[in-house]
Design a protein around this motif. Structure first.
Motif, mmCIF file in Angstrom:
data_model
loop_
_atom_site.group_PDB
_atom_site.id
_atom_site.type_symbol
_atom_site.label_atom_id
_atom_site.label_comp_id
_atom_site.label_asym_id
_atom_site.label_seq_id
_atom_site.Cartn_x
_atom_site.Cartn_y
_atom_site.Cartn_z
ATOM 1 N N THR A 139 0.612 -1.123 0.154
ATOM 2 C CA THR A 139 -0.155 -0.005 0.076
ATOM 3 C C THR A 139 0.760 1.232 -0.060
ATOM 4 O OG1 THR A 139 -1.898 -1.095 1.030
ATOM 5 C CG2 THR A 139 -1.654 1.400 1.430
ATOM 6 N N TRP A 140 2.170 1.257 0.629
ATOM 7 C CA TRP A 140 2.711 2.309 0.863
ATOM 8 C C TRP A 140 3.982 2.477 -0.191
ATOM 9 C CZ3 TRP A 140 -0.094 5.021 3.585
ATOM 10 C CH2 TRP A 140 -0.683 4.614 4.873
ATOM 11 N N GLY A 141 4.057 1.530 -1.086
ATOM 12 C CA GLY A 141 5.150 1.652 -2.174
ATOM 13 C C GLY A 141 6.321 1.116 -1.692
ATOM 14 N N THR A 142 7.420 1.018 -2.420
ATOM 15 C CA THR A 142 8.658 0.319 -1.983
ATOM 16 C C THR A 142 9.498 1.553 -1.492
ATOM 17 O OG1 THR A 142 9.341 0.359 -4.283
ATOM 18 C CG2 THR A 142 8.361 -1.684 -3.281
ATOM 19 N N GLY A 143 9.303 2.802 -2.176
ATOM 20 C CA GLY A 143 10.310 4.074 -1.961
ATOM 21 C C GLY A 143 10.492 4.344 -0.597
ATOM 22 N N ILE A 144 9.243 4.206 0.329
ATOM 23 C CA ILE A 144 9.596 4.668 1.713
ATOM 24 C C ILE A 144 10.705 3.792 2.457
ATOM 25 C CG2 ILE A 144 7.459 6.012 1.673
ATOM 26 C CD1 ILE A 144 6.550 3.707 3.494
ATOM 27 N N GLN A 145 10.839 2.588 1.919
ATOM 28 C CA GLN A 145 11.575 1.357 2.544
ATOM 29 C C GLN A 145 13.222 1.875 2.220
ATOM 30 O OE1 GLN A 145 10.763 -2.572 2.480
ATOM 31 N NE2 GLN A 145 8.624 -2.226 2.200
ATOM 32 N N MET A 146 13.358 2.472 1.109
ATOM 33 C CA MET A 146 14.899 2.871 0.746
ATOM 34 C C MET A 146 15.752 3.395 1.828
ATOM 35 S SD MET A 146 14.564 3.414 -3.523
ATOM 36 C CE MET A 146 13.809 2.491 -4.318
ATOM 37 N N PRO A 147 15.246 4.337 2.259
ATOM 38 C CA PRO A 147 16.491 4.930 3.096
ATOM 39 C C PRO A 147 16.864 3.993 4.536
ATOM 40 C CG PRO A 147 14.654 6.407 2.913
ATOM 41 C CD PRO A 147 14.084 5.197 2.398
ATOM 42 N N LEU A 148 15.858 3.050 4.802
ATOM 43 C CA LEU A 148 16.598 2.226 5.948
ATOM 44 C C LEU A 148 17.636 1.427 5.834
ATOM 45 C CD1 LEU A 148 12.840 1.064 7.002
ATOM 46 C CD2 LEU A 148 14.418 3.002 8.190
ATOM 47 N N LEU A 198 11.726 12.800 1.520
ATOM 48 C CA LEU A 198 12.122 12.115 0.325
ATOM 49 C C LEU A 198 11.129 12.516 -0.835
ATOM 50 C CD1 LEU A 198 11.069 8.193 1.062
ATOM 51 C CD2 LEU A 198 13.396 9.443 0.826
ATOM 52 N N VAL A 199 11.880 12.635 -1.917
ATOM 53 C CA VAL A 199 11.151 13.117 -3.384
ATOM 54 C C VAL A 199 10.837 11.895 -3.954
ATOM 55 C CG1 VAL A 199 11.362 14.223 -5.323
ATOM 56 C CG2 VAL A 199 12.127 15.257 -3.580
ATOM 57 N N LEU A 200 9.339 11.500 -4.139
ATOM 58 C CA LEU A 200 9.156 10.353 -4.202
ATOM 59 C C LEU A 200 8.242 10.187 -5.565
ATOM 60 C CD1 LEU A 200 9.421 7.379 -3.048
ATOM 61 C CD2 LEU A 200 7.382 7.648 -1.858
ATOM 62 N N ARG A 201 8.879 9.703 -7.032
ATOM 63 C CA ARG A 201 7.964 9.588 -7.962
ATOM 64 C C ARG A 201 6.838 8.304 -7.820
ATOM 65 N NH1 ARG A 201 11.325 10.830 -13.199
ATOM 66 N NH2 ARG A 201 9.209 10.018 -14.025
ATOM 67 N N SER A 202 6.036 8.389 -8.500
ATOM 68 C CA SER A 202 4.919 7.490 -8.344
ATOM 69 C C SER A 202 5.235 6.032 -8.369
ATOM 70 C CB SER A 202 3.563 7.725 -9.385
ATOM 71 O OG SER A 202 4.040 7.618 -10.583
ATOM 72 N N TYR A 203 6.261 5.613 -9.233
ATOM 73 C CA TYR A 203 6.672 4.290 -9.561
ATOM 74 C C TYR A 203 7.108 3.575 -8.388
ATOM 75 C CZ TYR A 203 9.305 0.198 -11.668
ATOM 76 O OH TYR A 203 9.583 -0.883 -11.775
ATOM 77 N N TYR A 204 7.757 4.250 -7.366
ATOM 78 C CA TYR A 204 7.865 3.729 -6.033
ATOM 79 C C TYR A 204 7.147 4.226 -4.965
ATOM 80 C CZ TYR A 204 12.302 1.984 -8.078
ATOM 81 O OH TYR A 204 13.201 1.300 -8.720
ATOM 82 N N GLY A 205 5.939 5.042 -5.305
ATOM 83 C CA GLY A 205 5.220 5.640 -4.298
ATOM 84 C C GLY A 205 4.066 4.978 -3.739
#
Length: 195
Positions: A146-155, A166-173
């Motif tokens: 539901t939250w996409g994979t982009g928010i996991q990347m910083p971890l 995060l500047v998050l484009r929709s592909y990972y959003g």
């Protein structure tokens, strides 16, 4: 029934469907146009920021509200600014439940000059979003996707109790933004699940 009548009927029905499809496409933007708009808005926002094309070789990240945005993926769909590094001796491991709070602003609306009010659950846990979480490294659970994979990347680089922009484009959003190609600037605070 006459074979010619059936053929004409099928052709007529096909033409009606084709015309209906063409008129519906002319009302909205094509997917490629949406992607171009998303890229323009993202580039516009980043042009006003300090940007690094990757993580420093020594992995030492600058922090604070004036820190640069680091590109996290090869295509430039996710950029991270570290506001607070958190506890790097206590990093999330794959399979860990990670709670997060966020506030986000629509970059397309900002690019169009609109006054964008941030939305999310960072200020009000009773906002209807309640508690938000994901399983780190998981890309299959519906509660996580539901939250996409982009928010996991910083971890990979920040610890628990960290804060990033995060500047998050929709592909990972977020899943709800992917079909409409909506990019966001999102502030996220990560928290460790306490058992």
């Amino acid at each position: 029934m006459n074979k010619g009548y059936i053929t004409r009927s099928v052709l007529a029905a096909g033409m009606i469907l084709l015309l209906a499809g063409a008129s519906s496409c002319s009302k909205g933007k094509s997917y490629s146009e949406l992607l171009r708009d998303e890229e323009k808005a993202t580039n516009w926002y980043l042009s006003g920021q300090r940007v690094e094309t990757g993580i420093p070789k020594d992995s030492v990240l600058q922090t604070g509200s004036d820190a640069p945005f680091y590109r996290l993926d090869k295509d430039g769909y996710v950029y991270m600014q570290v506001v607070e590094l958190g506890d790097t001796s206590d990093m999330a491991d794959p399979g860990d439940l990670v709670y997060f709070r966020f506030m986000r602003r629509n970059l397309l609306q900002m690019y169009d000059g609109q006054d964008v009010i941030p939305e999310g659950n960072a200020d009000d846990m009773a906002s209807g979003l309640g508690t938000t979480s994901f399983v780190y490294g998981n890309t299959e659970l519906s509660g996580t996707t539901t939250w996409g994979t982009g928010i996991q990347m910083p971890l990979r680089m920040v610890g628990n109790h960290s804060e990033v922009n995060l500047v998050l484009r929709s592909y990972y959003g977020f899943q709800v933004d992917q079909a409409d190609c909506i990019p966001y600037i999102i502030n996220i605070k990560y928290f460790k699940a306490e058992y």
